[in-house]
Design an enzyme around this catalytic site. Structure first.
Site, PDB file in Angstrom:
ATOM      1  N   THR A  81       0.825  -1.217   0.000  1.00 43.56           N
ATOM      2  CA  THR A  81       0.000   0.000   0.000  1.00 43.56           C
ATOM      3  C   THR A  81       0.858   1.266   0.000  1.00 43.56           C
ATOM      4  O   THR A  81       0.453   2.308   0.515  1.00 43.56           O
ATOM      5  CB  THR A  81      -0.942   0.011   1.221  1.00 43.56           C
ATOM      6  N   GLY A  82       2.049   1.158  -0.559  1.00 47.17           N
ATOM      7  CA  GLY A  82       2.867   2.358  -0.731  1.00 47.17           C
ATOM      8  C   GLY A  82       2.346   3.164  -1.909  1.00 47.17           C
ATOM      9  O   GLY A  82       1.253   2.910  -2.439  1.00 47.17           O
ATOM     10  N   LYS A 133       1.549  -5.829   4.575  1.00 48.13           N
ATOM     11  CA  LYS A 133       2.174  -6.662   5.598  1.00 48.13           C
ATOM     12  C   LYS A 133       2.110  -6.033   6.988  1.00 48.13           C
ATOM     13  O   LYS A 133       2.057  -6.710   8.001  1.00 48.13           O
ATOM     14  CB  LYS A 133       3.612  -6.776   5.109  1.00 48.13           C
ATOM     15  N   LEU A 165       8.451   7.557   4.267  1.00 49.25           N
ATOM     16  CA  LEU A 165       9.754   8.055   4.728  1.00 49.25           C
ATOM     17  C   LEU A 165      10.466   8.932   3.707  1.00 49.25           C
ATOM     18  O   LEU A 165      11.442   9.595   4.038  1.00 49.25           O
ATOM     19  CB  LEU A 165      10.670   6.873   5.076  1.00 49.25           C
ATOM     20  N   GLY A 176      11.933  14.442  -2.494  1.00 50.60           N
ATOM     21  CA  GLY A 176      10.927  14.912  -3.438  1.00 50.60           C
ATOM     22  C   GLY A 176      10.785  13.981  -4.620  1.00 50.60           C
ATOM     23  O   GLY A 176      11.148  12.808  -4.549  1.00 50.60           O
ATOM     24  N   GLU A 187      19.120  18.035  -6.220  1.00 56.46           N
ATOM     25  CA  GLU A 187      19.853  17.019  -5.450  1.00 56.46           C
ATOM     26  C   GLU A 187      21.028  16.564  -6.297  1.00 56.46           C
ATOM     27  O   GLU A 187      21.205  17.021  -7.432  1.00 56.46           O
ATOM     28  CB  GLU A 187      18.924  15.850  -5.086  1.00 56.46           C
ATOM     29  N   HIS A 247      22.845   5.332   0.677  1.00 49.83           N
ATOM     30  CA  HIS A 247      22.668   6.789   0.733  1.00 49.83           C
ATOM     31  C   HIS A 247      23.839   7.363   1.515  1.00 49.83           C
ATOM     32  O   HIS A 247      24.168   6.861   2.599  1.00 49.83           O
ATOM     33  CB  HIS A 247      21.341   7.125   1.425  1.00 49.83           C
ATOM     34  N   ARG A 295      25.280   9.534  -5.900  1.00 49.13           N
ATOM     35  CA  ARG A 295      25.337   8.961  -4.541  1.00 49.13           C
ATOM     36  C   ARG A 295      26.445   7.938  -4.347  1.00 49.13           C
ATOM     37  O   ARG A 295      27.080   7.900  -3.297  1.00 49.13           O
ATOM     38  CB  ARG A 295      24.009   8.271  -4.225  1.00 49.13           C
ATOM     39  N   HIS A 318      19.934   2.122   1.262  1.00 45.73           N
ATOM     40  CA  HIS A 318      18.794   3.026   1.053  1.00 45.73           C
ATOM     41  C   HIS A 318      17.818   2.518  -0.002  1.00 45.73           C
ATOM     42  O   HIS A 318      16.615   2.653   0.152  1.00 45.73           O
ATOM     43  CB  HIS A 318      19.347   4.390   0.627  1.00 45.73           C
ATOM     44  N   ARG A 330      20.756   4.813  -8.746  1.00 39.98           N
ATOM     45  CA  ARG A 330      19.587   5.657  -9.001  1.00 39.98           C
ATOM     46  C   ARG A 330      19.897   7.139  -8.819  1.00 39.98           C
ATOM     47  O   ARG A 330      20.515   7.532  -7.828  1.00 39.98           O
ATOM     48  CB  ARG A 330      18.455   5.244  -8.066  1.00 39.98           C
ATOM     49  N   LEU A 351      10.227   7.756  -6.556  1.00 41.72           N
ATOM     50  CA  LEU A 351       8.777   7.983  -6.523  1.00 41.72           C
ATOM     51  C   LEU A 351       8.263   8.227  -7.942  1.00 41.72           C
ATOM     52  O   LEU A 351       7.168   7.817  -8.297  1.00 41.72           O
ATOM     53  CB  LEU A 351       8.427   9.164  -5.608  1.00 41.72           C
TER      54      LEU A 351
HETATM   55  C1  SIN Z   1      16.706  11.991  -0.011  1.00 44.42           C
HETATM   56  O1  SIN Z   1      15.882  12.838   0.349  1.00 44.42           O
HETATM   57  O2  SIN Z   1      17.914  12.170   0.074  1.00 44.42           O
HETATM   58  C2  SIN Z   1      16.216  10.694  -0.537  1.00 44.42           C
HETATM   59  C3  SIN Z   1      15.508  10.872  -1.799  1.00 44.42           C
HETATM   60  C4  SIN Z   1      15.769   9.707  -2.704  1.00 44.42           C
HETATM   61  O3  SIN Z   1      16.092   8.627  -2.224  1.00 44.42           O
HETATM   62  O4  SIN Z   1      15.717   9.895  -3.915  1.00 44.42           O
END
Ligand code: SIN
Length: 433
Positions: A12-13, A34, A44, A48, A111, A225, A267, A328, A363, A369
């Site tokens: 349900t994400g 679950k 969490l 963005g 980012e 991360h 990253r 992450h 990624r 998202l």
């Molecule tokens: C973050 O806010 O650093 C995580 C965002 C992401 O994993 O893309």
């Protein structure tokens, strides 16, 4: 006990809920999770959602995604991601998500490894805000039933065709028959000693796929991360210090106060540089420093991070934040095509459990998202178009409590074993079962 439905969605994400909302309203949809609705990993997400800002930005967004992914990405999937990004952001806005704005326009932030500012956000609570907005809509839909604390343990399948899944809520075992089944069970962070993920994320969907010989891909691509909050305590879920702090100007320095890396590199590169610096300085962390920015800005832009750190006696407006890389995200997963179809007929996978190939080996920040939205919508569209041609088949399959327990245990172990087989070097990072 048996349940009949048109579509079973496991998880349900954001991927699961967005699929449900994009399915026709006359379809009978069952969603299971679950744990509880709120304990979901999507809640969490802080940073963005990235998007091509306009047609002109599309090619650069594609290039940034490929470059971050070490050019191991599936180019067709990346093109789909970029092309359909803005329309899905607009759909979220229509569904009630209030992204931050500046002078009446979307306030794009930046980012690592993005060439321009192109990330929409709700302060540093984007995942929570988007999840809440979607859930509000899901609850209104009379055609959607949700069962919490209900874990998928197996698929109901025959001759590589899926007819639903078997789930348990500790008390009973239920066969949920469905014309189409969607796995949106999330990633594998709960298998790691240190991860930003919820502990319940143990790769259940991938385990089931491995057992059923459904095609999987890139299981060796795991993202760390760079900036999990370092806390001198037991292992487990680590609090994330969003990359958007670096996007807004925060600097990484070693324990002697010396900068050692360009904070906005991909990253994997920043994580590696931090680990090297920790080794050199014989320290378990480095610092992220945002103290040079105005206090009011920090509190308004990063309310969650400010309050979570404050509750740990750390004032980020005055003090540097100790950080270290933690698991992450999982780029690999159940192999799907650009409509989220798996190698098993009538079975789809969306979100982190799937591998569309968009992320390649690493990624690009805030693409997760977006991937969940774009490819869930595509799955929903194809289901809407084809479901009338599928007959619901309730094939005979009953399992007893002992067998269900064995399957649950097996599902927990199978991904761990596979990760160790593929990447022996990861062994020390994993939990023991
Ligand atoms: C973050 O806010 O650093 C995580 C965002 C992401 O994993 O893309």
């Amino acid at each position: 006990m048996n349940i009949n439905s048109d579509v079973l969605i496991v998880g349900t994400g954001i991927a699961g809920m967005y699929t449900a909302l994009n399915l026709y309203k006359n379809l009978d949809i069952v969603m299971i999770t679950k744990s509880t609705l709120e304990e979901c990993n999507s809640y969490l997400a802080q940073g963005g959602i990235s998007t091509a800002r306009d047609e002109k930005d599309k090619d650069l967004f594609i290039e940034d995604t490929l470059k971050a992914g070490n050019y191991k990405n599936d180019i067709k999937a990346v093109e789909v991601l970029a092309s359909e990004s803005l329309s899905n952001i607009q759909e979220l806005i229509n569904l009630g998500v209030e992204f931050d704005k500046k002078n009446g326009f979307l306030d794009y932030t930046r980012e690592g490894a993005h060439s321009v500012n192109r990330i929409v956000h709700c302060a540093d609570k984007t995942g929570k805000k988007v999840s809440e907005a979607l859930l509000k809509q899901v609850i209104k839909r009379k055609n959607i039933r949700i069962y919490e604390n209900t874990t998928l343990i197996d698929l109901i399948d025959k001759n590589n065709i899926c007819f639903g899944g078997i789930a348990t809520n500790e008390e009973s075992i239920v066969n949920i028959y469905a014309k189409n089944t969607i796995l949106s069970t999330g990633g594998i962070g709960g298998l790691f000693k240190n991860s930003t993920n919820q502990r319940t994320l143990t790769g259940n969907g991938i385990a089931i796929a491995l057992r059923k010989c459904i095609d999987v891909k890139d299981l060796n691509y795991i993202q760390f991360h760079p900036t999990g909050l370092y806390e001198d305590k037991a292992e487990g879920k680590r609090f994330l210090i969003s990359e958007s702090l670096r996007g807004e100007g925060a600097k990484l320095v070693n324990i002697n106060g010396k900068r050692f890396v360009d904070e906005l590199l991909p990253r994997n590169i920043v994580s590696k540089a931090i680990l090297e610096e920790e080794n050199k300085t014989n320290s378990k962390y480095v610092y992220l420093d945002i103290t040079h920015m105005p206090k009011e800005f920090i509190i308004k832009r990063f309310p969650l991070i400010y309050s979570e750190c404050k509750s740990r006696n750390l004032d980020i407006t005055k003090e540097k934040i100790p950080v270290t890389p933690v698991q992450h995200y999982f780029m690999g997963g159940i192999k799907v095509d650009c409509y989220s179809r798996t190698s098993m007929e009538n079975l789809f996978a969306c979100g982190e459990v799937s591998c569309t190939g968009v992320h390649g080996a690493n990624r690009l920040a805030s693409n997760s998202l977006l991937e969940a939205l774009v490819f869930s919508k595509r799955a929903a569209n194809i289901i809407n178009n084809n479901i009338r041609n599928i007959n619901l088949k309730c094939i005979d399959k009953q399992i007893d409590n002992q067998y269900a327990t064995n399957l649950s245990l097996l599902n927990k172990k199978i991904v761990l074993k596979e990760l160790i087989k593929i990447r022996g070097d990861i062994k020390n990072e994993l939990v023991n079962y």
